[in-house]
Enzyme design. Structure first.
Site, PDB file in Angstrom:
ATOM      1  N   SER A  86       0.822  -1.214   0.000  1.00  0.00           N
ATOM      2  CA  SER A  86       0.000   0.000   0.000  1.00  0.00           C
ATOM      3  C   SER A  86       0.852   1.259   0.000  1.00  0.00           C
ATOM      4  O   SER A  86       0.405   2.300  -0.490  1.00  0.00           O
ATOM      5  CB  SER A  86      -0.920  -0.001   1.223  1.00  0.00           C
ATOM      6  OG  SER A  86      -1.882  -1.017   1.131  1.00  0.00           O
ATOM      7  N   THR A 139      -1.676   4.092   3.373  1.00  0.00           N
ATOM      8  CA  THR A 139      -2.392   4.841   2.340  1.00  0.00           C
ATOM      9  C   THR A 139      -2.619   6.300   2.723  1.00  0.00           C
ATOM     10  O   THR A 139      -2.203   7.197   1.976  1.00  0.00           O
ATOM     11  CB  THR A 139      -3.721   4.150   1.991  1.00  0.00           C
ATOM     12  OG1 THR A 139      -3.441   2.828   1.523  1.00  0.00           O
ATOM     13  CG2 THR A 139      -4.469   4.923   0.924  1.00  0.00           C
ATOM     14  N   HIS A 330      -4.294  -2.241  -4.706  1.00  0.00           N
ATOM     15  CA  HIS A 330      -3.920  -3.581  -5.151  1.00  0.00           C
ATOM     16  C   HIS A 330      -5.046  -4.527  -4.764  1.00  0.00           C
ATOM     17  O   HIS A 330      -5.889  -4.196  -3.937  1.00  0.00           O
ATOM     18  CB  HIS A 330      -2.617  -4.045  -4.476  1.00  0.00           C
ATOM     19  CG  HIS A 330      -2.635  -3.830  -2.988  1.00  0.00           C
ATOM     20  ND1 HIS A 330      -3.426  -4.588  -2.136  1.00  0.00           N
ATOM     21  CD2 HIS A 330      -2.016  -2.923  -2.195  1.00  0.00           C
ATOM     22  CE1 HIS A 330      -3.272  -4.152  -0.895  1.00  0.00           C
ATOM     23  NE2 HIS A 330      -2.425  -3.133  -0.904  1.00  0.00           N
TER      24      HIS A 330
END
Length: 500
Positions: A86, A139, A330
């Site tokens: 991430s 993130t 992802h």
């Protein structure tokens, strides 16, 4: 011969220069972390069956909110691996730079790169991050912090609130988990190794600080008298899976409630001004459920993501000066669907994470523990009627949660091929009202490298990430978080044991 990285970079520049993006005042970017096409299919088919009588032999397919906004797909690899984490992916989505796994908004040389959020803030816009992970997870971190390694959670928390960050506080809204990283070591609820008090720092810089649901409710959905900025930290660790939160909504706000509040507050703060806002939203725990092989938690967090997408679309229809893109960082879990009937997943009323914790806390003899497990834990996960052999296998498992998840998954024809990320492309969603909708569907149709997406947002908002990079580097980069060999890792802090 040019390297693959060089080819990707050149391709990104050529594609960017060819785009003639529309103009909008505001932009919303939504990340369904760890979400793949099978995640959406599972959620869609579950909702379809619930709404159409529950007969898997006569299914009637509907569309969920995200299905109505598909425009393309995205390649996800990192600079050092075909399978991204991430951190590398969010650096690509947030900053337009291809970098190594574990990097938080730094390039492969460890130099800071400006994010689309920082560029928006530098241009006078309002900004926000709303997530269900810890707010200092990879993130959200990549939009507002700069460290060499994602496990430097304390330094990331500092940067997010503007402590030691050359641009100062850059987010008008921060909502998620991770409360313990903002408390000084002297606080019994702290997980810091120093006495830096980021909650006090935030208050000194004008933030309305919320540490529980009741404080969140005082915002009245963003319509109250409390002005921006907001800092809402609703759990010491990750926020709850939706399957757990929905049983006790008084404990934490949902992702949808946080998004509704954030958008209302941002709109009120900018409606009479030329400059708008940028908001990044992450449905974080879809990914965690993939790592944990928990199909029920994965399902209901995916449904929540679709609820948020539906609200965002309605919001844009009512606020046509706003645009939206959404893509996962992802896929996680290598989810496959065969012999498939998702209805058994609906029998679960709690995540394996919550149930394994409950069982771990139960004290008693072996016989009492087994009786509690069979009578309370298994029914709560839709596994009532498990055979003696299945119970024996579960109780002997090295990882009880994973084994429970796999058993329920087998009853639904759902299979996780891995407990980690995969290299699969992810779906790109986008939306705008009227002409902006036609433009984004035309401009962003096709297959993109993940670094190319923020370039489109730059053009829509009229901001430059290069300006943010220049501001970050203006007086040196010694402030950037270096690799901390003593930093707690995901394995130590969180119950998932993965770099999400």
């Amino acid at each position: 011969m040019r390297s693959n990285a060089g080819i990707l970079a050149v391709g990104g520049l050529l594609a960017h220069s060819a785009l003639a993006a529309p103009s909008a005042k505001n932009f919303i970017y939504i990340v369904p972390d760890g979400f793949g096409q099978a995640s959406q299919t599972m959620a869609r088919d579950y909702v379809s069956l619930i709404q159409n009588g529950g007969n898997p032999k006569a299914p009637v397919s509907i569309q969920l909110a995200a299905d109505k906004m598909v425009i393309g797909n995205v390649r996800t690899q990192a600079s050092d691996s075909l399978i991204t984490d991430s951190a590398a992916s969010a650096t690509a989505f947030g900053c337009g730079v291809k970098t190594y796994n574990n990097a938080i908004a730094v390039d492969p040389n460890g130099e800071p790169v400006g994010s689309i959020l920082e560029a928006a803030k530098l241009n006078g816009m309002r900004t926000g991050l709303v997530v269900t992970s810890t707010i200092n997870h990879a993130t959200p971190a990549c939009y507002i912090a700069h460290v060499a390694n994602r496990n430097s959670y304390e330094k990331i928390a500092e940067h997010e609130i503007g402590y030691g960050h050359p641009m100062g506080p850059s987010a008008d809204i921060l909502m998620g988990g991770g409360r313990c990283y903002f408390k000084p070591k002297s606080d019994p609820g702290s997980c810091r190794r120093d006495d830096v008090d980021l909650l006090s720092f935030a208050e000194e810089h004008g933030y309305y600080v919320m540490q529980n649901r009741s404080a969140f409710d005082t915002l009245k959905g963003g319509k109250g008298d409390i002005p921006l900025p907001f800092l809402g930290l609703f759990n010491d660790d990750q926020m709850m899976y939706e399957i757990d939160r929905s049983r006790q909504p008084e404990a934490e706000p949902s992702l949808l409630e946080m998004v509704q509040t954030a958008l209302t507050a941002l709109d009120r703060a900018t409606s009479c001004k030329k400059k708008g806002y940028f908001l990044m939203i992450e449905a974080s725990r879809i990914d965690h459920a993939g790592h944990a092989s928990d199909p029920a938690a994965h399902l209901f967090d995916t449904i929540m993501y679709n609820d948020v997408m539906g609200f965002a679309r309605e919001w844009i229809d009512a606020h046509p000066d706003t645009m939206l893109m959404s893509a996962a960082d992802h896929e996680c879990g290598g989810l496959t669907l065969h012999g498939f009937n998702p209805l058994p997943l609906g029998r679960a009323s709690a995540s394996t994470e919550a149930l394994a914790k409950l069982f771990g806390e139960f004290k008693g003899s072996d016989a009492e523990r087994r009786a509690y497990f069979v009578g309370e834990i298994l029914p709560a996960y839709g596994l009532e009627g498990a055979s003696d052999a299945e119970v024996n296998t579960l109780l002997a498992a090295r990882n009880l949660g994973t084994e429970m998840g796999n058993l329920l998954a087998s009853r639904a024809g759902v299979h996780f091929s891995t407990g980690d990320h995969t290299a699969s492309d992810v779906t790109l969603f986008g939306y705008g009202a009227g002409e902006n909708g036609r433009a984004i569907r035309s401009d962003m149709a096709g297959n993109w490298d993940n670094t190319q997406l923020p370039g489109y947002i730059e053009r829509v908002l009229g901001v430059k990430m290069s300006d943010a990079t220049a501001a970050l580097r203006a007086n040196g980069t010694s402030w950037v978080g270096k690799r901390d060999l003593n930093a707690r890792s995901d394995d130590h802090i969180h119950g998932h044991g993965h770099s999400h």
